[in-house]
Design an enzyme around this catalytic site. Sequence first.
Site, PDB file in Angstrom:
ATOM      1  N   GLU A  47      44.056  38.880  35.398  1.00 55.98           N
ATOM      2  CA  GLU A  47      42.713  39.225  35.864  1.00 55.98           C
ATOM      3  C   GLU A  47      41.854  37.984  36.100  1.00 55.98           C
ATOM      4  O   GLU A  47      41.061  37.944  37.032  1.00 55.98           O
ATOM      5  CB  GLU A  47      42.027  40.185  34.890  1.00 55.98           C
ATOM      6  CG  GLU A  47      42.626  41.594  34.876  1.00 55.98           C
ATOM      7  CD  GLU A  47      42.634  42.252  36.255  1.00 55.98           C
ATOM      8  OE1 GLU A  47      41.827  41.871  37.112  1.00 55.98           O
ATOM      9  OE2 GLU A  47      43.469  43.151  36.475  1.00 55.98           O
ATOM     10  N   GLN A  52      38.526  36.685  42.823  1.00 58.96           N
ATOM     11  CA  GLN A  52      38.289  36.081  44.140  1.00 58.96           C
ATOM     12  C   GLN A  52      39.523  35.376  44.685  1.00 58.96           C
ATOM     13  O   GLN A  52      39.403  34.398  45.429  1.00 58.96           O
ATOM     14  CB  GLN A  52      37.111  35.103  44.063  1.00 58.96           C
ATOM     15  CG  GLN A  52      35.785  35.780  43.860  1.00 58.96           C
ATOM     16  CD  GLN A  52      35.376  36.601  45.057  1.00 58.96           C
ATOM     17  OE1 GLN A  52      34.917  36.080  46.048  1.00 58.96           O
ATOM     18  NE2 GLN A  52      35.550  37.917  44.971  1.00 58.96           N
ATOM     19  N   THR A  53      40.702  35.818  44.284  1.00 56.18           N
ATOM     20  CA  THR A  53      41.926  35.161  44.727  1.00 56.18           C
ATOM     21  C   THR A  53      42.985  36.220  45.028  1.00 56.18           C
ATOM     22  O   THR A  53      43.203  37.118  44.229  1.00 56.18           O
ATOM     23  CB  THR A  53      42.447  34.207  43.650  1.00 56.18           C
ATOM     24  OG1 THR A  53      41.382  33.342  43.247  1.00 56.18           O
ATOM     25  CG2 THR A  53      43.592  33.359  44.181  1.00 56.18           C
ATOM     26  N   LEU A  90      44.204  26.205  42.537  1.00 62.34           N
ATOM     27  CA  LEU A  90      43.842  27.631  42.539  1.00 62.34           C
ATOM     28  C   LEU A  90      42.350  27.831  42.781  1.00 62.34           C
ATOM     29  O   LEU A  90      41.935  28.901  43.235  1.00 62.34           O
ATOM     30  CB  LEU A  90      44.264  28.265  41.208  1.00 62.34           C
ATOM     31  CG  LEU A  90      44.423  29.777  41.139  1.00 62.34           C
ATOM     32  CD1 LEU A  90      45.313  30.297  42.256  1.00 62.34           C
ATOM     33  CD2 LEU A  90      44.999  30.192  39.791  1.00 62.34           C
ATOM     34  N   GLY A  91      41.550  26.788  42.496  1.00 61.34           N
ATOM     35  CA  GLY A  91      40.115  26.902  42.755  1.00 61.34           C
ATOM     36  C   GLY A  91      39.335  27.567  41.639  1.00 61.34           C
ATOM     37  O   GLY A  91      39.916  28.126  40.702  1.00 61.34           O
ATOM     38  N   TYR A  92      38.016  27.486  41.741  1.00 58.06           N
ATOM     39  CA  TYR A  92      37.130  28.048  40.702  1.00 58.06           C
ATOM     40  C   TYR A  92      37.630  27.650  39.315  1.00 58.06           C
ATOM     41  O   TYR A  92      38.022  28.490  38.509  1.00 58.06           O
ATOM     42  CB  TYR A  92      37.038  29.559  40.821  1.00 58.06           C
ATOM     43  CG  TYR A  92      36.211  30.035  41.989  1.00 58.06           C
ATOM     44  CD1 TYR A  92      34.994  29.450  42.290  1.00 58.06           C
ATOM     45  CD2 TYR A  92      36.635  31.097  42.778  1.00 58.06           C
ATOM     46  CE1 TYR A  92      34.229  29.897  43.352  1.00 58.06           C
ATOM     47  CE2 TYR A  92      35.876  31.552  43.842  1.00 58.06           C
ATOM     48  CZ  TYR A  92      34.671  30.938  44.126  1.00 58.06           C
ATOM     49  OH  TYR A  92      33.925  31.386  45.169  1.00 58.06           O
ATOM     50  N   TYR A 128      33.449  43.364  36.020  1.00 57.71           N
ATOM     51  CA  TYR A 128      34.737  43.750  36.597  1.00 57.71           C
ATOM     52  C   TYR A 128      35.884  43.497  35.621  1.00 57.71           C
ATOM     53  O   TYR A 128      36.698  44.377  35.324  1.00 57.71           O
ATOM     54  CB  TYR A 128      35.026  43.026  37.925  1.00 57.71           C
ATOM     55  CG  TYR A 128      36.493  43.153  38.231  1.00 57.71           C
ATOM     56  CD1 TYR A 128      36.984  44.341  38.754  1.00 57.71           C
ATOM     57  CD2 TYR A 128      37.400  42.165  37.856  1.00 57.71           C
ATOM     58  CE1 TYR A 128      38.346  44.530  38.930  1.00 57.71           C
ATOM     59  CE2 TYR A 128      38.757  42.339  38.030  1.00 57.71           C
ATOM     60  CZ  TYR A 128      39.225  43.518  38.564  1.00 57.71           C
ATOM     61  OH  TYR A 128      40.551  43.714  38.706  1.00 57.71           O
ATOM     62  N   ASP A 146      35.520  46.370  42.545  1.00 56.02           N
ATOM     63  CA  ASP A 146      35.724  45.064  43.173  1.00 56.02           C
ATOM     64  C   ASP A 146      35.570  45.253  44.678  1.00 56.02           C
ATOM     65  O   ASP A 146      35.128  46.298  45.138  1.00 56.02           O
ATOM     66  CB  ASP A 146      37.103  44.512  42.813  1.00 56.02           C
ATOM     67  CG  ASP A 146      38.204  45.254  43.550  1.00 56.02           C
ATOM     68  OD1 ASP A 146      37.992  46.435  43.896  1.00 56.02           O
ATOM     69  OD2 ASP A 146      39.260  44.660  43.798  1.00 56.02           O
ATOM     70  N   CYS A 208      45.471  54.153  58.068  1.00 56.25           N
ATOM     71  CA  CYS A 208      45.066  55.503  57.653  1.00 56.25           C
ATOM     72  C   CYS A 208      46.225  56.490  57.723  1.00 56.25           C
ATOM     73  O   CYS A 208      46.256  57.468  56.975  1.00 56.25           O
ATOM     74  CB  CYS A 208      43.894  55.985  58.512  1.00 56.25           C
ATOM     75  SG  CYS A 208      42.413  54.969  58.351  1.00 56.25           S
ATOM     76  N   CYS A 211      47.716  56.594  54.446  1.00 59.05           N
ATOM     77  CA  CYS A 211      46.794  56.718  53.316  1.00 59.05           C
ATOM     78  C   CYS A 211      46.944  58.064  52.614  1.00 59.05           C
ATOM     79  O   CYS A 211      46.864  59.119  53.248  1.00 59.05           O
ATOM     80  CB  CYS A 211      45.360  56.550  53.781  1.00 59.05           C
ATOM     81  SG  CYS A 211      44.167  56.684  52.429  1.00 59.05           S
ATOM     82  N   CYS A 217      38.521  61.485  53.209  1.00 68.20           N
ATOM     83  CA  CYS A 217      37.772  60.323  53.698  1.00 68.20           C
ATOM     84  C   CYS A 217      36.913  60.659  54.913  1.00 68.20           C
ATOM     85  O   CYS A 217      37.415  61.020  55.976  1.00 68.20           O
ATOM     86  CB  CYS A 217      38.747  59.194  54.049  1.00 68.20           C
ATOM     87  SG  CYS A 217      37.935  57.675  54.576  1.00 68.20           S
TER      88      CYS A 217
END
Length: 349
Positions: A47, A52-53, A90-92, A128, A146, A208, A211, A217
């Site tokens: 998690e 954001q990845t 990986l960033g952040y 989250y 999310d 769709c 789905c 929907c």
Amino acid sequence: MMQRSYALNLLDDKVGFGRALINWYDEYQRDLPWRQAPTLYKTVVSEFMLQQTQVVTVLPYFERWLAIFPDFKTLAEAPEAAVVKQWEGLGYYTRARNLKKLAMVFVNLEPPPKTPEGWQALPGVGPYTAAAISSIAQGYPQAVIDGNVVRIATRLIAEGRLFGGSAEAHRFLSPLVQSLLNVERPGDHNQAMMELGATVCTKANPLCVKCPVSAFCEAFRLGTPESFPVLLKKVLVRRQVARICCVHEGAILLERRPSTARRLADMYELPHAEPFGLLLEKEIPVLIKKRGIAQEIIEEPIYQVMKEALSDTTLTRADLHWVPISEVDQVTLSGPHRRWVKALLEKLY
DNA sequence: AAGGCGGGGCT
DNA sequence: AGCCCAGCCTT
């Protein structure tokens, strides 16, 4: 006043929606490493990495991480530099530091948190992640929201209002999303929502036809799924940052960002050219790199310079380091600089 | 409530 | 060339 009309029966048949979703998930879920012999630790690590990845980006990092830091205790006792090193690219990067902090708290915590509120008190855990960990690893009936869930929910009810930020969207959608939760299998339901968003209810070209919940929907009924959600556009800013590549006696000159820096603290980069006061405008960059970061587009020309061109006084700066080429792999470089340095060394030396 | 924080995948 | 991604923290 007319009641707003939703798709056929979403609000009247939430159980039917949940059943269709979970049946689809049971059959089509991707084979992801954190789903094999799941543990609390694997859930927490995945998690954090997935904030954001995208999944495909996380996969190799997750496998390496589990081999090196197999449990909370190992991670808690590992040096922070080693932890950030494994996060390289990986960033952040505050995620890595927070994950280690969480492990340090966790090993001294008895009993472990059992509610979203309890998890959210730990470093790096927001609404989250708290909902994800407690539902997936502990069966707690809390729905996650999310980017995927926002997209699915707005499409389900064809909600076309403009959301300024994610917080606004979350506030608005939270009651609906929570009411759809399958309380028998909250973790699987949450993962199914995100899986659906990632593989079927995609931003562009949603599938769709495949789905499992298209019958519920409203956007599908209208034939305009891609027009939801409506989010505020961000303005792109362009910048240019000149850098230098200087190799001398088998070592490359790198600049270490200060520990107090908000971004990329303690990480190495090719040195900024500007403080050296060189006249580079008429020189030809050995390499011009472009990268996008958040709402910025940064163009970074890299100039090759000789050590003799750099004044001795500037070279005494504490943040400049001659790193032997054989040891470049040991230090932690900021994202693209890892690739650039490698490319430069191959091209020039 | 904004803005900062990385880097990469995908259209 | 843009948008978005299993968001969080600080201001």
